[in-house]
Design an enzyme around this catalytic site. Structure first.
Site, mmCIF file in Angstrom:
data_model
loop_
_atom_site.group_PDB
_atom_site.id
_atom_site.type_symbol
_atom_site.label_atom_id
_atom_site.label_comp_id
_atom_site.label_asym_id
_atom_site.label_seq_id
_atom_site.Cartn_x
_atom_site.Cartn_y
_atom_site.Cartn_z
ATOM 1 N N ARG A 104 0.868 -1.316 0.005
ATOM 2 C CA ARG A 104 -0.123 0.099 0.085
ATOM 3 C C ARG A 104 0.935 1.246 0.066
ATOM 4 O O ARG A 104 1.654 1.632 0.938
ATOM 5 C CB ARG A 104 -1.026 -0.071 1.286
ATOM 6 N N THR A 108 -0.837 7.468 -1.109
ATOM 7 C CA THR A 108 -2.470 7.472 -1.643
ATOM 8 C C THR A 108 -2.931 6.580 -1.264
ATOM 9 O O THR A 108 -4.230 6.337 -1.399
ATOM 10 C CB THR A 108 -1.994 7.346 -3.273
ATOM 11 N N ASP A 200 -5.185 -9.609 12.978
ATOM 12 C CA ASP A 200 -4.451 -9.605 11.776
ATOM 13 C C ASP A 200 -4.226 -11.015 10.983
ATOM 14 O O ASP A 200 -3.590 -11.535 11.905
ATOM 15 C CB ASP A 200 -3.110 -8.685 11.911
ATOM 16 N N ASP A 203 -0.286 -11.710 10.726
ATOM 17 C CA ASP A 203 0.305 -11.745 12.029
ATOM 18 C C ASP A 203 -0.075 -13.112 12.897
ATOM 19 O O ASP A 203 0.916 -13.756 13.447
ATOM 20 C CB ASP A 203 -0.028 -10.715 12.966
HETATM 21 N N1 URA Z 1 -6.569 -7.964 6.995
HETATM 22 C C1 URA Z 1 -6.610 -8.542 8.235
HETATM 23 O O1 URA Z 1 -5.486 -9.464 8.500
HETATM 24 N N2 URA Z 1 -7.573 -8.438 9.235
HETATM 25 C C2 URA Z 1 -8.460 -7.537 9.193
HETATM 26 O O2 URA Z 1 -9.298 -7.474 9.876
HETATM 27 C C3 URA Z 1 -8.524 -6.782 7.928
HETATM 28 C C4 URA Z 1 -7.411 -6.787 6.971
#
Ligand code: URA
Length: 209
Positions: A104, A108, A200, A203
Protein backbone atom coordinates in the site's frame (compact mmCIF):
# COMPACT_ATOMS: atom_id res chain seq x y z
CA UNK A 1 -23.09 -9.31 -11.42
CA UNK A 2 -20.72 -11.40 -9.30
CA UNK A 3 -22.31 -13.94 -7.01
CA UNK A 4 -21.32 -14.08 -3.33
CA UNK A 5 -21.43 -17.62 -1.93
CA UNK A 6 -21.33 -18.11 1.84
CA UNK A 7 -20.08 -21.57 2.81
CA UNK A 8 -22.01 -22.11 6.03
CA UNK A 9 -21.20 -25.82 6.43
CA UNK A 10 -21.23 -26.65 10.18
CA UNK A 11 -17.59 -27.83 10.14
CA UNK A 12 -16.46 -24.59 8.51
CA UNK A 13 -18.45 -22.49 10.99
CA UNK A 14 -17.14 -24.49 13.96
CA UNK A 15 -13.51 -24.15 12.90
CA UNK A 16 -13.96 -20.49 12.03
CA UNK A 17 -15.14 -19.80 15.58
CA UNK A 18 -11.85 -21.22 16.92
CA UNK A 19 -9.91 -19.25 14.30
CA UNK A 20 -11.58 -16.04 15.55
CA UNK A 21 -10.78 -16.82 19.20
CA UNK A 22 -8.03 -14.55 20.53
CA UNK A 23 -6.84 -17.45 22.73
CA UNK A 24 -6.06 -19.67 19.73
CA UNK A 25 -2.27 -19.80 19.34
CA UNK A 26 -0.25 -19.66 16.12
CA UNK A 27 0.12 -23.41 15.60
CA UNK A 28 -3.57 -24.16 16.05
CA UNK A 29 -4.58 -21.05 14.05
CA UNK A 30 -2.45 -22.20 11.12
CA UNK A 31 -3.85 -25.75 11.28
CA UNK A 32 -7.42 -24.48 11.42
CA UNK A 33 -6.96 -22.12 8.46
CA UNK A 34 -5.48 -25.05 6.54
CA UNK A 35 -8.48 -27.25 7.40
CA UNK A 36 -11.04 -24.59 6.51
CA UNK A 37 -9.25 -23.97 3.20
CA UNK A 38 -9.60 -27.71 2.43
CA UNK A 39 -13.30 -27.67 3.29
CA UNK A 40 -13.85 -24.54 1.18
CA UNK A 41 -11.94 -26.13 -1.70
CA UNK A 42 -14.35 -29.07 -1.52
CA UNK A 43 -17.30 -26.69 -1.88
CA UNK A 44 -15.74 -24.45 -4.54
CA UNK A 45 -14.96 -27.42 -6.80
CA UNK A 46 -18.55 -28.72 -6.87
CA UNK A 47 -19.05 -27.55 -10.45
CA UNK A 48 -15.84 -28.97 -11.94
CA UNK A 49 -16.62 -30.77 -15.21
CA UNK A 50 -16.48 -34.56 -15.33
CA UNK A 51 -15.87 -37.00 -18.14
CA UNK A 52 -16.95 -40.62 -18.32
CA UNK A 53 -14.34 -43.38 -18.50
CA UNK A 54 -14.41 -47.16 -18.27
CA UNK A 55 -12.95 -48.74 -15.17
CA UNK A 56 -12.31 -52.39 -14.48
CA UNK A 57 -13.63 -53.21 -11.02
CA UNK A 58 -12.92 -56.61 -9.42
CA UNK A 59 -16.46 -57.54 -10.53
CA UNK A 60 -16.90 -56.10 -14.05
CA UNK A 61 -16.22 -53.19 -16.37
CA UNK A 62 -18.11 -50.06 -15.34
CA UNK A 63 -18.62 -46.58 -16.67
CA UNK A 64 -17.54 -44.03 -14.11
CA UNK A 65 -16.61 -40.34 -13.89
CA UNK A 66 -13.25 -38.63 -13.53
CA UNK A 67 -12.39 -34.92 -13.57
CA UNK A 68 -12.33 -33.63 -17.13
CA UNK A 69 -8.88 -32.18 -16.62
CA UNK A 70 -9.71 -28.50 -16.23
CA UNK A 71 -6.50 -26.61 -15.54
CA UNK A 72 -6.62 -24.91 -12.17
CA UNK A 73 -4.39 -22.34 -10.53
CA UNK A 74 -4.27 -21.18 -6.93
CA UNK A 75 -3.01 -17.66 -6.31
CA UNK A 76 -2.45 -16.50 -2.73
CA UNK A 77 -2.23 -12.78 -2.11
CA UNK A 78 0.97 -12.35 -0.09
CA UNK A 79 1.39 -12.85 2.68
CA UNK A 80 -1.67 -14.17 4.52
CA UNK A 81 -3.05 -15.99 1.45
CA UNK A 82 -0.15 -18.45 1.75
CA UNK A 83 -1.88 -19.93 4.80
CA UNK A 84 -4.69 -21.27 2.60
CA UNK A 85 -2.64 -22.84 -0.22
CA UNK A 86 -1.69 -26.23 1.25
CA UNK A 87 -5.24 -26.88 2.39
CA UNK A 88 -6.50 -26.42 -1.19
CA UNK A 89 -3.64 -28.44 -2.70
CA UNK A 90 -4.67 -31.41 -0.54
CA UNK A 91 -7.78 -31.75 -2.71
CA UNK A 92 -6.40 -30.37 -5.99
CA UNK A 93 -2.75 -31.48 -6.00
CA UNK A 94 -2.31 -30.87 -9.73
CA UNK A 95 -3.16 -27.18 -9.44
CA UNK A 96 -0.35 -24.75 -10.21
CA UNK A 97 0.42 -22.05 -7.65
CA UNK A 98 1.04 -18.44 -8.60
CA UNK A 99 1.71 -15.54 -6.23
CA UNK A 100 0.66 -11.90 -6.11
CA UNK A 101 2.29 -9.43 -3.73
CA UNK A 102 0.93 -5.92 -3.22
CA UNK A 103 1.99 -3.04 -1.02
CA UNK A 104 0.00 0.00 0.00
CA UNK A 105 1.46 3.37 -1.05
CA UNK A 106 1.73 5.27 2.27
CA UNK A 107 0.62 8.54 0.65
CA UNK A 108 -2.15 7.55 -1.74
CA UNK A 109 -3.06 4.38 0.26
CA UNK A 110 -3.49 2.67 -3.12
CA UNK A 111 -2.22 -0.92 -3.50
CA UNK A 112 0.60 -1.53 -6.00
CA UNK A 113 2.03 -4.86 -7.12
CA UNK A 114 5.62 -5.68 -6.13
CA UNK A 115 5.64 -9.34 -7.09
CA UNK A 116 3.62 -11.38 -9.56
CA UNK A 117 4.49 -14.87 -10.73
CA UNK A 118 1.86 -16.93 -12.52
CA UNK A 119 1.84 -20.18 -14.51
CA UNK A 120 2.72 -19.53 -18.17
CA UNK A 121 -0.62 -20.76 -19.57
CA UNK A 122 -2.60 -18.07 -17.73
CA UNK A 123 -5.40 -17.75 -20.28
CA UNK A 124 -6.25 -21.46 -20.15
CA UNK A 125 -6.44 -21.77 -16.36
CA UNK A 126 -9.23 -21.23 -13.92
CA UNK A 127 -7.79 -19.34 -10.95
CA UNK A 128 -8.76 -19.41 -7.31
CA UNK A 129 -7.38 -16.21 -5.79
CA UNK A 130 -7.09 -16.58 -2.01
CA UNK A 131 -6.74 -14.20 0.92
CA UNK A 132 -8.19 -14.86 4.39
CA UNK A 133 -9.69 -11.36 4.70
CA UNK A 134 -11.74 -9.19 2.32
CA UNK A 135 -11.62 -5.89 4.23
CA UNK A 136 -11.70 -2.65 2.17
CA UNK A 137 -11.49 -4.64 -1.05
CA UNK A 138 -8.64 -2.51 -2.43
CA UNK A 139 -6.01 -5.25 -2.36
CA UNK A 140 -8.31 -7.95 -3.77
CA UNK A 141 -9.44 -5.63 -6.60
CA UNK A 142 -5.82 -4.86 -7.50
CA UNK A 143 -4.83 -8.55 -7.29
CA UNK A 144 -7.53 -9.44 -9.81
CA UNK A 145 -6.33 -6.54 -11.99
CA UNK A 146 -2.83 -8.08 -11.85
CA UNK A 147 -4.17 -11.46 -13.00
CA UNK A 148 -6.41 -10.02 -15.74
CA UNK A 149 -3.57 -7.82 -17.03
CA UNK A 150 -1.59 -11.02 -17.65
CA UNK A 151 -4.42 -12.71 -19.51
CA UNK A 152 -6.42 -14.53 -16.81
CA UNK A 153 -10.00 -14.94 -17.98
CA UNK A 154 -11.52 -17.14 -15.34
CA UNK A 155 -11.09 -16.13 -11.70
CA UNK A 156 -12.83 -16.91 -8.42
CA UNK A 157 -11.99 -15.20 -5.15
CA UNK A 158 -12.02 -17.19 -1.92
CA UNK A 159 -11.60 -15.78 1.58
CA UNK A 160 -12.51 -16.69 5.13
CA UNK A 161 -14.12 -13.49 6.35
CA UNK A 162 -15.46 -10.53 4.38
CA UNK A 163 -16.72 -7.10 5.39
CA UNK A 164 -19.81 -5.79 3.56
CA UNK A 165 -17.78 -2.75 2.46
CA UNK A 166 -15.18 -4.97 0.80
CA UNK A 167 -17.76 -7.17 -0.89
CA UNK A 168 -19.40 -4.09 -2.43
CA UNK A 169 -16.13 -2.60 -3.68
CA UNK A 170 -14.93 -5.94 -5.05
CA UNK A 171 -18.12 -7.06 -6.79
CA UNK A 172 -18.57 -3.63 -8.39
CA UNK A 173 -14.98 -3.62 -9.67
CA UNK A 174 -15.06 -7.23 -10.89
CA UNK A 175 -18.63 -8.31 -11.65
CA UNK A 176 -17.27 -11.37 -13.49
CA UNK A 177 -15.47 -12.77 -10.40
CA UNK A 178 -17.59 -14.78 -7.97
CA UNK A 179 -16.72 -14.51 -4.28
CA UNK A 180 -16.66 -17.49 -1.87
CA UNK A 181 -16.57 -16.73 1.83
CA UNK A 182 -17.01 -18.57 5.13
CA UNK A 183 -18.54 -15.59 6.93
CA UNK A 184 -19.85 -12.13 6.17
CA UNK A 185 -19.06 -9.97 9.18
CA UNK A 186 -20.59 -6.75 10.44
CA UNK A 187 -18.32 -3.92 9.28
CA UNK A 188 -14.84 -2.39 9.13
CA UNK A 189 -13.54 -0.37 12.07
CA UNK A 190 -11.62 2.92 11.78
CA UNK A 191 -8.31 1.02 11.44
CA UNK A 192 -9.55 -1.08 8.52
CA UNK A 193 -9.99 -4.23 10.61
CA UNK A 194 -13.00 -6.45 10.09
CA UNK A 195 -15.41 -6.46 13.07
CA UNK A 196 -15.62 -8.90 14.78
CA UNK A 197 -13.11 -10.56 12.40
CA UNK A 198 -10.06 -12.42 13.66
CA UNK A 199 -7.44 -9.66 13.97
CA UNK A 200 -4.47 -9.54 11.62
CA UNK A 201 -4.55 -12.78 9.64
CA UNK A 202 -0.87 -12.57 8.58
CA UNK A 203 0.37 -11.92 12.11
CA UNK A 204 -1.74 -14.74 13.56
CA UNK A 205 -0.62 -17.19 10.85
CA UNK A 206 3.07 -16.42 11.09
CA UNK A 207 3.38 -15.45 14.76
CA UNK A 208 4.50 -11.88 14.03
CA UNK A 209 3.21 -8.85 15.84
N1 URA B 1 -6.54 -7.79 7.18
C1 URA B 1 -6.51 -8.58 8.27
O1 URA B 1 -5.62 -9.40 8.43
N2 URA B 1 -7.49 -8.43 9.18
C2 URA B 1 -8.51 -7.56 9.04
O2 URA B 1 -9.39 -7.48 9.91
C3 URA B 1 -8.53 -6.74 7.89
C4 URA B 1 -7.52 -6.87 6.97
Amino acid sequence: MAKVHVFDHPLIQHKLTHIRDVNTGTKEFRELVDEVATLMAYEITRDLPLTEVEVETPVQTAKSNVLAGKKLGIVPILRAGIGMVDGILKLIPAARVGHVGLFRDPETLQPHEYFVKLPSDVAEREFILVDPMLATGGTAVEAVNSLKKRGAKNIRFMCLIAAPEGVKVFTEAHPDVDVYIAALDEKLNDHGYIVPGLGDAGDRLFGTK
